[in-house]
Design a protein around this motif. Sequence first.
Motif, PDB file in Angstrom:
ATOM      1  N   ALA A  84      -8.952  13.613   3.207  1.00  0.00           N
ATOM      2  CA  ALA A  84      -8.306  13.635   1.896  1.00  0.00           C
ATOM      3  C   ALA A  84      -9.111  12.830   0.881  1.00  0.00           C
ATOM      4  O   ALA A  84      -9.271  13.248  -0.276  1.00  0.00           O
ATOM      5  N   LEU A  85      -9.616  11.679   1.292  1.00  0.00           N
ATOM      6  CA  LEU A  85     -10.442  10.856   0.403  1.00  0.00           C
ATOM      7  C   LEU A  85     -11.685  11.611  -0.028  1.00  0.00           C
ATOM      8  O   LEU A  85     -12.014  11.671  -1.219  1.00  0.00           O
ATOM      9  N   ARG A  86     -12.387  12.202   0.936  1.00  0.00           N
ATOM     10  CA  ARG A  86     -13.597  12.944   0.600  1.00  0.00           C
ATOM     11  C   ARG A  86     -13.272  14.163  -0.263  1.00  0.00           C
ATOM     12  O   ARG A  86     -14.007  14.498  -1.188  1.00  0.00           O
ATOM     13  N   GLY A  87     -12.168  14.817   0.036  1.00  0.00           N
ATOM     14  CA  GLY A  87     -11.781  15.981  -0.746  1.00  0.00           C
ATOM     15  C   GLY A  87     -11.516  15.660  -2.200  1.00  0.00           C
ATOM     16  O   GLY A  87     -11.798  16.463  -3.097  1.00  0.00           O
ATOM     17  N   LYS A  88     -10.974  14.458  -2.445  1.00  0.00           N
ATOM     18  CA  LYS A  88     -10.686  14.038  -3.818  1.00  0.00           C
ATOM     19  C   LYS A  88     -11.953  13.692  -4.599  1.00  0.00           C
ATOM     20  O   LYS A  88     -12.053  13.959  -5.800  1.00  0.00           O
ATOM     21  N   LEU A  89     -12.915  13.067  -3.925  1.00  0.00           N
ATOM     22  CA  LEU A  89     -14.014  12.429  -4.658  1.00  0.00           C
ATOM     23  C   LEU A  89     -15.419  12.918  -4.337  1.00  0.00           C
ATOM     24  O   LEU A  89     -16.340  12.688  -5.116  1.00  0.00           O
ATOM     25  N   GLU A  90     -15.607  13.561  -3.208  1.00  0.00           N
ATOM     26  CA  GLU A  90     -16.943  13.771  -2.657  1.00  0.00           C
ATOM     27  C   GLU A  90     -17.929  14.454  -3.600  1.00  0.00           C
ATOM     28  O   GLU A  90     -19.117  14.115  -3.628  1.00  0.00           O
ATOM     29  N   LYS A  91     -17.477  15.419  -4.380  1.00  0.00           N
ATOM     30  CA  LYS A  91     -18.400  16.198  -5.205  1.00  0.00           C
ATOM     31  C   LYS A  91     -18.582  15.634  -6.611  1.00  0.00           C
ATOM     32  O   LYS A  91     -19.324  16.195  -7.426  1.00  0.00           O
ATOM     33  N   ARG A  92     -17.953  14.520  -6.885  1.00  0.00           N
ATOM     34  CA  ARG A  92     -18.025  13.963  -8.235  1.00  0.00           C
ATOM     35  C   ARG A  92     -19.326  13.196  -8.436  1.00  0.00           C
ATOM     36  O   ARG A  92     -19.872  12.616  -7.504  1.00  0.00           O
ATOM     37  N   THR A  93     -19.779  13.210  -9.673  1.00  0.00           N
ATOM     38  CA  THR A  93     -21.079  12.598  -9.984  1.00  0.00           C
ATOM     39  C   THR A  93     -20.948  11.397 -10.915  1.00  0.00           C
ATOM     40  O   THR A  93     -21.923  10.966 -11.514  1.00  0.00           O
ATOM     41  N   THR A  94     -19.735  10.867 -11.037  1.00  0.00           N
ATOM     42  CA  THR A  94     -19.528   9.642 -11.808  1.00  0.00           C
ATOM     43  C   THR A  94     -19.419   8.464 -10.851  1.00  0.00           C
ATOM     44  O   THR A  94     -19.291   8.636  -9.640  1.00  0.00           O
ATOM     45  N   ARG A  95     -19.465   7.259 -11.366  1.00  0.00           N
ATOM     46  CA  ARG A  95     -19.524   6.068 -10.528  1.00  0.00           C
ATOM     47  C   ARG A  95     -18.264   5.902  -9.685  1.00  0.00           C
ATOM     48  O   ARG A  95     -17.164   6.208 -10.108  1.00  0.00           O
TER      49      ARG A  95
END
Length: 279
Positions: free
Chosen positions: A147-158
């Motif tokens: 769930a954590l990776r699904g929320k954030l993994e592809k984002r390119t901000t800090r």
Amino acid sequence: MPELPEVETVRRTLNELVAGKRIQSVTVRLPRIIQRPAEPEQFAAALAGHTIETVERRGKFLRIMLDGLVLVSHLRMEGRYGVFPSDEPIELHTHVIFHFDDGTDLRYKDVRQFGTMHLFKRGEELELPPLNKLGIEPLESEFTLEALRGKLEKRTTRIKPLLLNQEHIVGLGNIYVDEALFQARIHPERTPDTLKPAEWKRLYEAIRSTLAHAVDAGGSSIKSYVNGQGEMGMFQHQLLVYGRKDEPCPACAKPIEKFTVGGRGTHICSKCQPPAGSK
């Protein structure tokens, strides 16, 4: 601002103090605290005669569950609740008083006056602001590594501002993000798309363990936080980097550094948390 561990501690102590009490009347001394309904008089009239069943939490919000109603309360910077005998003098900066029929009051005090209260019918509070856009709870079963990776993994901000964003994961604030990133050995300016599987695993485990230990310790009393019984939290004595600028890193002894990320004061060990691309 109280974060998840502090609000959870307030929830637990407040639940012990007020569950089962019946509201006889409500006094609103600072109308702007009441965000819903529009008029404080409506707020007071709606609550009169209702009984508090339990106190729950959603992210950094308290959910005071009554028979048929839900009071959603955000403490903001310095809001606090306390139960007092009704004949006890009212302290300065006390803005909302719930008078119970047993001769006691639940009093909301807020020096900074930033706290908010919203009143809903049971069930509608999760469909409307301020709760309707909140993310996953990091101490519940829904919060998994996937769930954590699904929320954030592809984002390119800090990574740090993303972890602070309550639409992704609720309850995390500046203190516990700094602590979790240090334990995971991740620089706060890294972007999620650069994290390796082992780093995701460390971050997930660090978020869970940091928050769980903080809840067990009653939260962190960095400024004015106390629980519903006026007691300070003790987790500030276990903080590894937050508030420890120039002190030795507990892992490598290099001095802790402080700088700004996304407008927030940030504490790191530059040796244990190297930036992306460094060797």
